[in-house]
Design a protein around this motif. Structure first.
Motif, PDB file in Angstrom:
ATOM      1  N   VAL A  98      -3.999  -4.809   9.488  1.00 14.94           N
ATOM      2  CA  VAL A  98      -4.283  -3.473   9.037  1.00 14.94           C
ATOM      3  C   VAL A  98      -2.992  -2.683   8.679  1.00 14.94           C
ATOM      4  O   VAL A  98      -2.950  -2.035   7.592  1.00 14.94           O
ATOM      5  N   GLN A  99      -2.120  -2.624   9.592  1.00 14.07           N
ATOM      6  CA  GLN A  99      -0.391  -1.399   9.190  1.00 14.07           C
ATOM      7  C   GLN A  99      -0.519  -2.604   8.428  1.00 14.07           C
ATOM      8  O   GLN A  99       0.510  -1.658   7.601  1.00 14.07           O
ATOM      9  N   TYR A 100      -0.150  -3.459   7.840  1.00 18.33           N
ATOM     10  CA  TYR A 100       0.530  -3.531   7.091  1.00 18.33           C
ATOM     11  C   TYR A 100      -0.523  -3.978   5.412  1.00 18.33           C
ATOM     12  O   TYR A 100       0.203  -4.737   4.379  1.00 18.33           O
ATOM     13  N   THR A 101      -1.768  -3.255   5.131  1.00 19.68           N
ATOM     14  CA  THR A 101      -2.117  -2.728   3.977  1.00 19.68           C
ATOM     15  C   THR A 101      -2.117  -1.849   3.382  1.00 19.68           C
ATOM     16  O   THR A 101      -1.435  -1.954   2.172  1.00 19.68           O
ATOM     17  N   PHE A 102      -0.966  -1.154   4.378  1.00 17.94           N
ATOM     18  CA  PHE A 102      -0.514   0.201   3.658  1.00 17.94           C
ATOM     19  C   PHE A 102      -1.873   0.894   2.493  1.00 17.94           C
ATOM     20  O   PHE A 102      -1.371   1.267   1.219  1.00 17.94           O
ATOM     21  N   LEU A 103      -2.776   0.199   2.831  1.00 14.12           N
ATOM     22  CA  LEU A 103      -4.482   1.628   2.020  1.00 14.12           C
ATOM     23  C   LEU A 103      -4.102   2.460   2.496  1.00 14.12           C
ATOM     24  O   LEU A 103      -3.916   3.014   3.268  1.00 14.12           O
ATOM     25  N   THR A 104      -5.193   3.171   2.059  1.00  6.48           N
ATOM     26  CA  THR A 104      -5.797   4.893   2.457  1.00  6.48           C
ATOM     27  C   THR A 104      -7.312   4.617   2.785  1.00  6.48           C
ATOM     28  O   THR A 104      -7.754   3.126   2.822  1.00  6.48           O
ATOM     29  N   LYS A 105      -7.410   6.133   3.345  1.00  7.57           N
ATOM     30  CA  LYS A 105      -8.864   5.727   3.842  1.00  7.57           C
ATOM     31  C   LYS A 105      -9.505   5.226   2.607  1.00  7.57           C
ATOM     32  O   LYS A 105     -10.769   5.299   2.617  1.00  7.57           O
ATOM     33  N   LYS A 106      -9.229   5.693   1.377  1.00 11.70           N
ATOM     34  CA  LYS A 106     -10.322   5.654   0.266  1.00 11.70           C
ATOM     35  C   LYS A 106     -10.160   4.628  -0.751  1.00 11.70           C
ATOM     36  O   LYS A 106     -11.126   4.336  -0.456  1.00 11.70           O
ATOM     37  N   ASP A 107      -9.364   3.856  -0.531  1.00 15.93           N
ATOM     38  CA  ASP A 107      -8.973   2.521  -0.632  1.00 15.93           C
ATOM     39  C   ASP A 107     -10.563   1.481   0.119  1.00 15.93           C
ATOM     40  O   ASP A 107     -10.381   0.803  -0.506  1.00 15.93           O
ATOM     41  N   PHE A 108      -9.722   1.753   1.637  1.00 10.57           N
ATOM     42  CA  PHE A 108     -11.021   1.226   2.409  1.00 10.57           C
ATOM     43  C   PHE A 108     -12.599   1.078   2.618  1.00 10.57           C
ATOM     44  O   PHE A 108     -13.749  -0.104   1.772  1.00 10.57           O
ATOM     45  N   TRP A 109     -12.831   2.622   2.094  1.00 13.36           N
ATOM     46  CA  TRP A 109     -14.222   2.976   1.428  1.00 13.36           C
ATOM     47  C   TRP A 109     -15.039   2.109   0.014  1.00 13.36           C
ATOM     48  O   TRP A 109     -16.016   1.375  -0.531  1.00 13.36           O
ATOM     49  N   GLU A 110     -13.557   1.973  -0.585  1.00 15.79           N
ATOM     50  CA  GLU A 110     -14.382   1.384  -2.198  1.00 15.79           C
ATOM     51  C   GLU A 110     -14.036   0.144  -1.902  1.00 15.79           C
ATOM     52  O   GLU A 110     -14.863  -0.824  -2.304  1.00 15.79           O
ATOM     53  N   ILE A 111     -13.496  -0.427  -1.367  1.00 14.22           N
ATOM     54  CA  ILE A 111     -13.570  -2.431  -0.835  1.00 14.22           C
ATOM     55  C   ILE A 111     -14.811  -2.331   0.085  1.00 14.22           C
ATOM     56  O   ILE A 111     -15.703  -3.203  -0.122  1.00 14.22           O
ATOM     57  N   ASP A 112     -15.451  -1.488   0.670  1.00 14.38           N
ATOM     58  CA  ASP A 112     -16.431  -1.926   1.467  1.00 14.38           C
ATOM     59  C   ASP A 112     -17.180  -1.309  -0.065  1.00 14.38           C
ATOM     60  O   ASP A 112     -18.441  -2.113   0.707  1.00 14.38           O
TER      61      ASP A 112
END
Length: 212
Positions: free
Chosen positions: A126-140
């Motif tokens: 997870v720490q090497y994805t450099f995603l934001t929480k917004k990015d995660f919700w878009e993936i979900d």
């Protein structure tokens, strides 16, 4: 992509059939009979067996679906080669397990959108994805009901490391904490109850948990 239905009646929900993994043995004891889509979250401190656990688990899951393992942290290097060899991933059905070498998230999404894409993706870590929480919700929103994503995360003590990791953990269907080569799971379907621990490496677990 089919539009997600936002309102469902009680009768519709009760009649709905969900695709699950019919796990057996120790994996069933740890995870139950989980749904084939959504998010599973694995966390713990470095060197306690997270990668080995995920390799062992996805080897089992390749009986049902194709798996792609995005090694963002290690890359396709000697340490990953050793993990693949040590868990005999060459025994997976031909074409069901593939390593992605530090693939950026935009390219990962393109792979998932393909008609015959792998239905299971491992993101390590997870720490090497450099995603934001917004990015995660878009993936979900786009993939959460069509694919299963396994997230491997660093931890500090018994907590995941960072705000993104915490957000994924709270949302995940399976939350698996790894310590001393043993894995402990809570899931939505277990209604928050701890299931049976899974021993990743017998000798290492015995040395950590039952020292002389």
């Amino acid at each position: 992509m089919a539009k997600i239905k936002r309102a469902v009646s009680v009768d519709e929900l009760l009649k709905k059939k969900f695709k699950v993994f019919p796990l057996e043995g120790k994996f069933k004891d740890l995870l139950g009979t989980p749904e084939r889509t959504g998010h599973w979250f694995f966390y713990g401190e470095s060197g306690h067996g997270k990668t080995t656990l995920i390799m062992q688990l996805v080897k089992e899951l390749t009986k049902y679906e194709k798996v792609e393992y995005n090694t963002l942290e290690e890359g396709a290097r000697l340490s990953m080669q050793m993990a693949v060899e040590g868990n005999r991933m060459n025994e997976c059905r031909k074409g069901t397990f593939k390593i992605l070498n530090k693939l950026p998230i935009d390219q990962v999404k393109e792979r998932l959108r393909r008609h015959k894409s792998a239905k299971i993706l491992v993101m390590d870590s997870v720490q090497y994805t450099f995603l934001t929480k917004k990015d995660f919700w878009e993936i979900d929103e786009e993939f959460g009901q069509s694919h299963l994503i396994l997230w491997n995360s660093h931890g500090r003590g018994k907590r995941p490391l960072g705000a993104l990791a915490e957000a994924i953990m709270f949302h995940a269907d399976q939350k698996v904490f790894v310590q001393g080569y043993r894995a402990y799971s809570k899931s939505r379907t277990s209604r928050g109850k701890l299931t049976e621990p899974y021993t990743i490496w017998e000798e290492g677990a015995k040395e950590y948990h039952d020292p002389l």
